[in-house]
Design a protein around this motif. Sequence first.
Motif, PDB file in Angstrom:
ATOM      1  N   ASN A  54       0.841  -1.195   0.000  1.00  0.00           N
ATOM      2  CA  ASN A  54       0.000   0.000   0.000  1.00  0.00           C
ATOM      3  C   ASN A  54       0.878   1.248   0.000  1.00  0.00           C
ATOM      4  N   ASP A  55       0.268   2.419   0.228  1.00  0.00           N
ATOM      5  CA  ASP A  55       1.012   3.677   0.186  1.00  0.00           C
ATOM      6  C   ASP A  55       2.043   3.790   1.302  1.00  0.00           C
ATOM      7  N   PRO A  86       1.041  11.041   4.890  1.00  0.00           N
ATOM      8  CA  PRO A  86       0.972  11.078   3.420  1.00  0.00           C
ATOM      9  C   PRO A  86       1.854  12.140   2.786  1.00  0.00           C
ATOM     10  N   THR A 258      -5.332   4.237   3.206  1.00  0.00           N
ATOM     11  CA  THR A 258      -4.574   3.958   1.992  1.00  0.00           C
ATOM     12  C   THR A 258      -5.271   2.903   1.141  1.00  0.00           C
TER      13      THR A 258
END
Length: 269
Positions: A54-55, A86, A258
């Motif tokens: 994921n992010d 983020p 995310t």
Amino acid sequence: MKKLIFISLVFTLLLSGEQVFAQFGEPDVQEKENPRSLYDEGYRTGFGFNPFLNDFGFGAGGQFRFGLNQYTEAIATLRISALKDPTEQTFIDFLGYRTIPDKYQRVVSVPLFIGLKQRFFAQQISDNFRVFGTISGGPVFAWSYAYFNDANNNQFRENDRFLYRNYIEPVYDVFSGWKESKTHWGYGGEVGIGIDFGDNFANLSTVQFGYTMNYFAKGIQVLQPREADLTPGGQPQYDDNDNLITVEANGRRSYFGTAQISFVFGWMW
């Protein structure tokens, strides 16, 4: 005799025409076979390894499944992964050294999600391509620890010898800084769609796309809470005791969400 031959030919042509017409008629309707299911074939319990991306990076875990009926399963998933702000950006210099500006703490999360998995379109799609949806939620344990050696405890990293009077605070590696750790409890959830592959129901081979979220009511300080107070010319300011003057910068982050792609490889019994 000629009339008899003529009548015989006409009768033969009419009979063959009926046969040809019968061949081009509509075929008989075939009944569709009932789709197979793990539940009906005796596969009620399963376990699989669950790597995902994921992010926030790469993570791994395990997933337990229990059949409730033909197309519904209960699932329990335990994972471990990182949590990040983020806005973080990683820079790599020509020596391969990695650094993340404004980073204050690394965060590791361990969510335990319990939910349901439902198969869709069982009548329309082949049994070796089983489409499903999932929804789950549960508690999340997180552990945060220092990203750098904050020797002067001012919650800001002096990272430039020329700018901060020949003083610099080094970044810890991922196995250091644990003495300055904190624990956090929150909750989270996940929704997704995916596909179970294969005709052999004893083996698990799954890909899933979804969105996962974590929430901590008190928040986690991921980025530096303070920053240097700079002059209009970009120079740091110091007080009469030669201490760096800082001002408020980044607050605590409560929500971490995310998009995610995950895989499950395991077996049913």
